[in-house]
Design an enzyme around this catalytic site. Structure first.
Site, PDB file in Angstrom:
ATOM      1  N   ASP A   1       0.842  -1.195   0.000  1.00 27.66           N
ATOM      2  CA  ASP A   1       0.000   0.000   0.000  1.00 27.66           C
ATOM      3  C   ASP A   1       0.883   1.254   0.000  1.00 27.66           C
ATOM      4  O   ASP A   1       2.059   1.187   0.393  1.00 27.66           O
ATOM      5  CB  ASP A   1      -0.886  -0.051   1.263  1.00 27.66           C
TER       6      ASP A   1
ATOM      7  N   ASP B   1      -0.296   5.027   0.898  1.00 30.21           N
ATOM      8  CA  ASP B   1      -0.518   6.051   1.929  1.00 30.21           C
ATOM      9  C   ASP B   1      -0.509   5.487   3.346  1.00 30.21           C
ATOM     10  O   ASP B   1      -1.216   4.533   3.656  1.00 30.21           O
ATOM     11  CB  ASP B   1      -1.838   6.778   1.677  1.00 30.21           C
TER      12      ASP B   1
ATOM     13  N   ASP C   1      -1.528  -0.419   5.948  1.00 26.82           N
ATOM     14  CA  ASP C   1      -1.916   0.110   7.263  1.00 26.82           C
ATOM     15  C   ASP C   1      -3.424   0.016   7.511  1.00 26.82           C
ATOM     16  O   ASP C   1      -3.869   0.227   8.634  1.00 26.82           O
ATOM     17  CB  ASP C   1      -1.513   1.593   7.373  1.00 26.82           C
TER      18      ASP C   1
HETATM   19 MG   LIG Z   1      -2.877   3.208   3.458  1.00 32.72          MG
END
Ligand SMILES: [Mg+2]
Length: 236
Positions: free
Chosen positions: A14, A16, A185
């Site tokens: 991922d 961000d 995240d």
């Molecule tokens: Mg993310």
């Protein structure tokens, strides 16, 4: 939780708040846009409100209840209304995107870990972000070269956690699914999405927090990107 160090030949990663410090970029971009707005209240408070609105809109996006195009404007429409500010939301939305796309702040070790992993496995970037912002920051950070494939939801028409998004990643990697680790995240889009699509998952805890009890659990948890190195095969 899995015990021991399974090795993976592919990594879905991922962007961000996994590679990029999105919170910092968002705050700086917001403040530079909002400084020119006629508003006498606390900028810090306005930013916290904006960030809250933005996060909730992206949650709706994951549920396919709003488009990316609508998010860009709506986050400012809601904020301006709540702060009773008369400004053109379209103008602020555009400025914000421009500011965000030139803030390629990587987390500690991100680049070195990508370099290490890309010498031992195939990497695929998986992101729900806005294409122009993500492309701008990938180029700015100089990390495009580490990825075999870069999948941005706005460019393919599917977004995490939709299994169709992850199918595209598997197709691009040409690897058996059980040899790929999905890293991110977000408990909903990266971990639960990756898990339901059939991947082992690793939750990157960029800030200390509890894993939400209502989400499928990750196979691994790391709080430093360096932790990914032990999942890469050795070079013979
Ligand atoms: Mg993310």
């Amino acid at each position: 939780m899995k015990i021991g160090k399974k090795k993976y030949y592919g990594f879905l990663i991922d962007a961000d708040n996994t590679l990029f410090d999105f919170d910092r970029a968002e705050q700086e971009a917001f403040l530079s846009v909002f400084r020119n707005v006629h508003y006498s209240g606390s900028l810090d408070k306005a930013y916290r409100q904006f960030s809250f609105i933005n996060k909730n809109l992206w949650k709706l996006f994951e549920k396919k209840k709003i488009s990316i195009k609508a998010i860009r404007k709506e986050r400012f429409v809601i904020l301006l209304k709540s702060l009773k500010i008369k400004e053109d939301p379209d103008k602020l939305a555009l400025l914000f995107i421009e500011e965000l796309s030139v803030k390629p702040y990587l987390f500690p070790h991100a680049k070195e870990v990508l370099e290490y992993l890309s010498g031992r496995a195939l990497l695929c970037l998986i992101t729900n972000g806005i294409a122009s912002v993500q492309r701008g920051r990938l180029a700015g950070a100089g990390i495009e070269k580490f990825f075999q494939s870069i999948i941005i939801s706005e460019e393919i028409g599917y977004s995490k956690p939709d299994p169709a998004f992850f199918k595209k990643a598997t197709a691009d990697m040409h690897l058996p699914q059980f040899t790929i680790l999905c890293v991110g995240d977000s408990p909903s889009s990266d971990i639960e999405g990756g898990n339901l699509a059939g991947f082992d998952t690793c939750w990157y805890m960029h800030v200390a927090r509890m894993y939400p009890p209502n989400r499928l659990k990750p196979d691994y948890i790391i709080s430093d990107l360096n932790g990914l190195k032990e999942f890469a095969p050795e070079i013979y």
